[in-house]
Design a protein around this motif. Structure first.
Motif, PDB file in Angstrom:
ATOM      1  N   THR A 112       0.924  -0.844  -0.249  1.00 37.92           N
ATOM      2  CA  THR A 112      -0.230  -0.053   0.335  1.00 37.92           C
ATOM      3  C   THR A 112       0.981   1.454   0.322  1.00 37.92           C
ATOM      4  OG1 THR A 112      -1.955  -1.316   1.304  1.00 37.92           O
ATOM      5  CG2 THR A 112      -1.863   1.649   0.951  1.00 37.92           C
ATOM      6  N   ILE A 113       2.154   1.215   0.928  1.00 36.00           N
ATOM      7  CA  ILE A 113       2.797   1.968   0.585  1.00 36.00           C
ATOM      8  C   ILE A 113       3.523   2.562  -0.367  1.00 36.00           C
ATOM      9  CG2 ILE A 113       4.625   3.280   2.123  1.00 36.00           C
ATOM     10  CD1 ILE A 113       1.634   3.094   4.051  1.00 36.00           C
ATOM     11  N   PHE A 114       3.921   1.609  -1.330  1.00 30.90           N
ATOM     12  CA  PHE A 114       4.865   1.969  -2.293  1.00 30.90           C
ATOM     13  C   PHE A 114       3.498   2.795  -3.772  1.00 30.90           C
ATOM     14  CE2 PHE A 114       6.169  -0.376  -6.204  1.00 30.90           C
ATOM     15  CZ  PHE A 114       7.503  -0.479  -6.455  1.00 30.90           C
ATOM     16  N   THR A 115       2.130   1.562  -2.665  1.00 28.98           N
ATOM     17  CA  THR A 115       1.567   1.835  -4.295  1.00 28.98           C
ATOM     18  C   THR A 115       1.516   3.639  -3.830  1.00 28.98           C
ATOM     19  OG1 THR A 115       0.203   0.119  -4.704  1.00 28.98           O
ATOM     20  CG2 THR A 115      -0.602   1.941  -5.684  1.00 28.98           C
ATOM     21  N   MET A 116       1.088   3.934  -2.936  1.00 29.20           N
ATOM     22  CA  MET A 116       0.851   5.168  -2.421  1.00 29.20           C
ATOM     23  C   MET A 116       1.816   6.227  -2.846  1.00 29.20           C
ATOM     24  SD  MET A 116      -1.106   5.120   1.350  1.00 29.20           S
ATOM     25  CE  MET A 116      -2.440   4.704   1.084  1.00 29.20           C
ATOM     26  N   VAL A 117       3.305   5.591  -2.722  1.00 31.86           N
ATOM     27  CA  VAL A 117       4.074   6.704  -3.300  1.00 31.86           C
ATOM     28  C   VAL A 117       4.282   6.751  -4.765  1.00 31.86           C
ATOM     29  CG1 VAL A 117       6.705   7.064  -3.038  1.00 31.86           C
ATOM     30  CG2 VAL A 117       5.845   7.275  -0.810  1.00 31.86           C
ATOM     31  N   ILE A 118       4.433   5.616  -5.197  1.00 28.26           N
ATOM     32  CA  ILE A 118       5.038   5.926  -6.681  1.00 28.26           C
ATOM     33  C   ILE A 118       3.953   6.310  -7.556  1.00 28.26           C
ATOM     34  CG2 ILE A 118       6.330   3.565  -6.433  1.00 28.26           C
ATOM     35  CD1 ILE A 118       3.440   3.187  -8.021  1.00 28.26           C
ATOM     36  N   GLU A 119       2.182   5.694  -7.561  1.00 29.46           N
ATOM     37  CA  GLU A 119       1.582   7.173  -8.174  1.00 29.46           C
ATOM     38  C   GLU A 119       2.171   8.230  -8.268  1.00 29.46           C
ATOM     39  OE1 GLU A 119      -2.733   6.594  -6.857  1.00 29.46           O
ATOM     40  OE2 GLU A 119      -2.118   7.414  -5.114  1.00 29.46           O
TER      41      GLU A 119
END
Length: 255
Positions: A112-119
């Motif tokens: 989730t954290i990964f997604t929230m950053v890379i987007e």
């Protein structure tokens, strides 16, 4: 390390302090295990508009950073999530055996954290809400969990020489005419394959279909976590995983 543009001025998680910390797209604990052959990285916009190159940045994808978080968040609760996840994913030690409900939630939180950053590589495709992001920071012994209306799936890959993430977002309109956000993120590296999905409220009936599709294809839902343990089977080929991910994305966008 190289960075692309800073798309925000305030930290995307706390919303208070300046985004003055360089966050790695791929975390440092994974970088020794990831390929670095590519001389540049293409950041591609692929949403409701035609596919186009958003940025062509010198250096492999494993070398890219982005400034969207503050130092306090990055070095505090985010670091603790990274450390907890790395114990199970470095180097892919969890995949290939059973994982408990607690481990499911740790890996799902990291995804989730990964997604929230890379987007944020393309602000037009940012589909996690402020409410989603602001609920992630934690203090003390508590631990973050993904938003309750997200779904995260995981599988074991038999062989995979790439480290790739793909993100797309779309707007959906309810019968009342209100707009809401949908996102789809695919993450795969080594023997790990992860898919992160957010469907708008009126369309969450589609989760049942995605759960069934994943179950039949050999992916396991790790968020909302499952009681007891999950046992990964022999695993999928990287080619089949990409095919299933493409089918899931298309199914989601057609809801």
């Amino acid at each position: 390390m190289r960075k692309i543009q800073r798309p925000v001025s305030k930290c995307i998680f706390c919303g208070i302090r300046y985004a003055n910390s360089k966050e790695d797209y791929w975390p440092k604990w994974l970088q020794p295990h990831l390929p670095k052959a590519s001389p540049y990285t293409l950041f591609v916009t692929e949403g409701s508009e035609p596919r186009k190159i958003n940025a062509r940045v010198k250096g492999a994808s494993t070398e890219q950073t982005i400034e969207v978080v503050c130092k306090l968040c990055n070095n505090g609760w985010m670091s603790r999530i990274q450390n907890a996840a790395s114990a199970h994913l470095k180097p892919y030690s969890t995949v290939g055996r059973t994982i408990s409900q607690t481990v499911q939630e740790v890996i799902a939180t990291w995804a989730t954290i990964f997604t929230m950053v890379i987007e944020f590589y393309d602000p037009k495709l940012v589909m996690a809400t402020d409410q989603d992001r602001h609920a992630m920071p934690f203090t003390g012994k508590s631990f973050s969990k993904p938003p309750p209306d997200w779904r995260i799936y995981m599988t074991r890959l038999r062989s995979n020489d790439e480290a790739v993430w793909f993100h797309t977002g779309a707007w959906a309109r309810s019968e009342e005419g209100e707009l809401d956000r949908a996102l789809f993120t695919r993450i795969h590296f080594g023997t790990v394959g992860l898919i992160v999905v957010r469907l708008p409220g009126p369309y969450q009936f589609g989760y049942a279909g995605l759960d069934e599709l994943c179950h039949q294809a050999g992916l396991h839902r790790i968020w909302p976590s499952q009681l007891g343990t999950i046992e990964f089977a022999r695993g999928l080929s990287a080619k089949k995983f990409l095919f299933i991910a493409s089918l899931m994305r298309q199914t989601m966008l057609e809801l």
